[in-house]
Scaffold this motif. Structure first.
Motif, short mmCIF file in Angstrom:
data_model
loop_
_atom_site.label_atom_id
_atom_site.label_comp_id
_atom_site.label_asym_id
_atom_site.label_seq_id
_atom_site.Cartn_x
_atom_site.Cartn_y
_atom_site.Cartn_z
N ASP B 18 0.84 -1.19 0.00
CA ASP B 18 0.00 0.00 0.00
C ASP B 18 0.88 1.25 0.00
N ALA B 20 0.18 4.28 -0.70
CA ALA B 20 -0.44 5.55 -0.32
C ALA B 20 0.08 6.07 1.02
N THR B 21 0.20 5.17 2.02
CA THR B 21 0.62 5.60 3.35
C THR B 21 2.01 6.22 3.30
N THR B 23 3.84 7.11 0.57
CA THR B 23 3.87 8.26 -0.33
C THR B 23 3.39 9.50 0.41
N GLY B 24 2.23 9.36 1.08
CA GLY B 24 1.64 10.49 1.79
C GLY B 24 2.56 11.03 2.86
N ALA B 221 -6.96 7.07 10.77
CA ALA B 221 -7.93 6.86 9.69
C ALA B 221 -7.52 5.67 8.83
N LYS B 222 -6.22 5.58 8.51
CA LYS B 222 -5.76 4.48 7.66
C LYS B 222 -5.90 3.14 8.36
N ARG B 225 -9.40 1.93 8.20
CA ARG B 225 -9.72 1.47 6.85
C ARG B 225 -9.11 0.09 6.58
N THR C 63 -3.92 11.47 1.16
CA THR C 63 -3.48 10.22 0.53
C THR C 63 -3.10 9.19 1.60
N PHE C 66 -6.22 7.37 2.77
CA PHE C 66 -6.99 6.53 1.85
C PHE C 66 -6.01 5.75 0.97
N SER C 67 -6.50 5.20 -0.16
CA SER C 67 -5.60 4.54 -1.10
C SER C 67 -5.48 5.40 -2.34
N LEU C 68 -4.44 5.14 -3.15
CA LEU C 68 -4.22 5.96 -4.35
C LEU C 68 -5.44 5.89 -5.27
N GLU C 70 -8.64 5.46 -4.45
CA GLU C 70 -9.73 6.27 -3.94
C GLU C 70 -9.49 7.76 -4.20
#
Lengths: 271, 271, 271, 271, 271
Positions: B18, B20-21, B23-24, B221-222, B225, C63, C66-68, C70
């Motif tokens: 994943d 996104a985590t 990267t963010g 939040a992640k 999810r 980001t 959530f996921s990329l 989304e």
């Protein structure tokens, strides 16, 4: 059967002093104290009138919201929260199962011998005493459930007192700072006093933030958590005493207790 | 039938790291670092006592609210959240259906050969192992459901620890800034020091805002999810293992799994 | 009966471009632009690093939550929200009733002739196509309901992405301002630079407030509203296609549709 | 029986102009105006661009959230809220009972004579007209319930438009102040202009706070309250008209109405 | 039986003046007054226009939200809250049981003799009077329940008026401060007046914070608490009067009352 009573060895329920509360409180205050003492003038941070306004004001306003009795009770509950000993529900279940097994094998009257060794658990002690005195199982359950419910209610009231204190103490800090600012601004003739006067004015905001975030809100959260945990252990004791009073099979009691415990803490005493 | 066991090729469940985590997190901190390094004096932004007050204070106060064990567990859970590999529920369902088909055609014992190839999915591995060992379907389901429930509870506790941290860290920032302001205002004799002293005082507010908004709140939040997503994949594994253990028709399993999956991810393995 | 197929004139469903979104966005930004250009130095308001911190930081932190996938989907959904054409549910109901009447009178196959004229409504087109292909009513309903549910879920996810952005962008603005303030206060030697430096520091707060209040929060509210409206129109289409597939009396369909529509929008096609 | 129709004297339902809304609005604005005019330079408080940003911006952003039709309807509803006449539900019930008694004694057609005297209550007038026209009781109830429901929905939508305006107007005030501050800080060369520039910058915050707290939030609360009250009176009218249409005994109607009214407002018309 | 009426001694229900409300209010205001009088210029804190804006503005805006009647009623309810006498529900239950026992032994008419001694409890007095007058038990219960419900509703309305006041008074404080700041900034020619002008501007914020946190919010919380408590005592009276009216066995009444009381306050009158 009652002749050959072999005093069963009753271990004490594993009960760990909950260090998290004290550790947390001490380190939080320690960090702030260190930050203050490493600074230039630590004495600036002590101001009795400011303490009075924030602590006294918060107490006064919270008293308005509740009754004097609820306030007094909260302070006793807080003390118990800080020095709380957390008990393992699985361990309590095993303890109860051993007592039930003993009652099954040696008769209910044999439990008289172990009353002394379970005095550290007053709720369990009360239940077993009633059983030994011949109180029927249904009544034991009714009385213990009533006690438990009253305790949970009392804790919920204390939690809401602490929450209200956590809401009102920053407001008292703001009010104190406003008083200080108005006093300072009304006397601007000595510009050299602006700095120290403003420092004093900010102190109440500081006290209010520290009280709310270090003491009231964390203790409210902890008290709620402990209350849930204690209610679980007490339910185990209640169901145990009632089951012994009803002279049920201890295997059935194990099943009942497991339906109460969270999956990871279920016990397997009889295999 | 057990003689002609043809080792079925078991693909691994598609599992995407994943990104996104990470990267963010990396871009958020990168942007702030760039803004600081392009400015005039980047070293102003590093102040060890300020870091200690905000990070230490947040940890201390959150510890007061929970137990030491819950705190430790949260840090392990956070690590897993950051390096989380998201698995496709449809893919997991297809995987389970292939295993069920193999069990149907070659017998349950044949599954022993594929245990090695599903080790990357410990929960599925555990379920299939129990089935191979002859555990009845009902018990497989009960044990796996208990595990799943315990995991979800553990994640919920960790989420609430992170939320509390996200609430307390800006408060710690404010407390640190108030300490700095009071110290500065108490010593106004050197006007040239006002600027730098105030810069340092504001640093704790900055740290608190960054920690809450870059780390604690997004990770909470992640985690919530991911926990929902993981519970879905684990439900697929649980229902699969239980169905194989009950020696049901794989077509019936497909129907069961589809009732579990969201409409857009339903599978059509048997057509 | 199928011989005398009279091509029924199928009006298009009244669909009004939703001007409120664009009108609102354009006037809000227009007012702010006017206020800036009428002021003394409009160029002060453009600062690329500040834009990067607020926009980039908000995107980065969201980001993480959530996921990329989304995130990407949300941007497509936002575009559709801005250029949304609102359709009248009563009109859609009448449209559906006319098609049902035609199917009743001329047979289901006659609907082939009108497939072209309802291409502007892809969801209705899909349903009628399935009916023409002979798919039974129950299956038509099941497939369309699944599509509808997936769309609603997707919109709900996008709404929560926008809400989180609306929460995080003011926080990013604050963080940017704190960076600017610390940099400025660390270099007080040139008093003449205080003003402009502080102006730049405040810019991120300004950007954060504008983004949250002009873009993210209003679009989240609008998307939620449109999603409810669209789900209603799609329900009308779904119930219509299913009813035609089941070859029901159109009068019964009218009753069904009216139970779905709000009182003020009920239709009276057959009187 | 229809010959000896004695025109029953129909009092008007006691309806008191709701002075609280206007009293509140006028005194709040009056107090602020007094505070401004007693100060040194009242003209400082009027600044057209600031009004445009706050009022225009709030309208623009709220328009983005809703549709143009919902915005327009809200303004009409607000006008009706300000000049709202509150009707006494007990009085409405007595009125309805008198009409029911008259219908019972002189026949339904006799109600034609009183249609003129109840025109001030359009909802009651509509119900009685339908009854006179011979519409059956069930249909009268269905149509009136539909109307009532549509009205309640419309008011709920308008309430949420006002709430959103109450949320956005302080945000617009903040954005306006940030614009003013950035413009002022970018031009510090004339120190004498700092004060007036900052005064103007603060004006938008002032406008935003006044609009939200004097207008939008109180009107939203009042509208919600009035909508509940009006729905009660309209229910009384609906049940009355339906009961007359069903030619029921007025004593039964009294019982029905009393089950609807709060205990303190129940009526005793037939004793 | 009615001849040998022995006037039963009816103790008054223990009713303790609730000192918490007054103690809290007096100490909170006392602390603030002390902090002000110990400061340099206590007269700075009194400013009639500021009081008018905050108190008047809060009243005006809250009036807009409600009706004039609801406002007037709230002030009467607040007076009763401050001088509230808290009654012990157990004591009320015992009182009711004694009256029930007397009615059982000496007949219902004998209760006439004690009507005088229970005048301090109007709700109980009303119930017993109705019973003496021969009103049947069901009707006594219906009338008393209606009264109780109306009281609870009235208190709920007053609580929400107080809550709204607690919300609006800080907003009025902010609006007053903004007026003061704009006036001051518009006239910076006399630098010596900045301090005092700003002090006056801050006063409204101070008043708003004090009103909300010392008066409105605590009284709202207290009123809600007292309303629940009073409803409990009144339920005891209602069930008692109804039971006497139905000529039930007082032992059955004890059971009914205990099901109403919290576990810790159950009574054991008949043993």
């Amino acid at each position: 059967m009652a002749e050959d009573v072999v005093p069963l060895h009753i271990r004490r329920v594993r009960s760990v002093m909950d260090l998290a509360t004290i550790t947390g409180l001490v380190s939080a205050f320690g960090l702030v104290a260190a930050a203050i003492y490493l600074g230039s003038s630590p004495s600036t941070f002590i101001n009795v009138p400011s303490v009075l306004i924030v602590v006294g004001g918060t107490l006064a306003v919270t008293t308005t919201c509740f009754s004097l009795r609820e306030m007094g009770r909260t302070f006793r509950v807080v003390m118990k929260t800080v020095f709380h000993s957390s008990r393992d529900p699985s361990d309590a279940a095993i303890q109860v199962l051993r007592i039930a097994e003993m009652a099954r094998k040696q008769g209910v009257l044999a439990l008289q011998n172990i009353l002394g060794s379970i005095q550290a658990e007053p709720f369990l002690h009360k239940g077993v005493s009633m059983v030994v005195d011949g109180t029927p199982g249904e009544e034991v359950e009714a009385i213990m459930r009533r006690d438990m419910y009253a305790t949970v209610q009392r804790h919920a009231k204390s939690t809401s007192v602490l929450r209200k204190m956590g809401e009102f103490s920053p407001a008292m800090g703001l009010i104190g700072t406003l008083i200080g600012l108005v006093q300072m601004l009304g006397n601007l003739n000595h510009p050299s006093t602006i700095g120290p006067a403003m420092a004093v004015a900010l102190l109440t905001t500081f006290y209010g933030a520290v009280l709310a975030n270090f003491v009231f809100l964390p203790l409210a959260a902890k008290l709620e958590r402990n209350s849930t945990e204690e209610a679980l252990v007490n339910s185990v004791y209640m169901m145990g005493a009632a089951s012994i009073g009803r002279q049920e099979n201890p295997r059935r009691l194990e099943m009942l207790l497991n339906s109460l415990l969270p999956p990871s803490q279920r016990v397997h005493y009889f295999d």
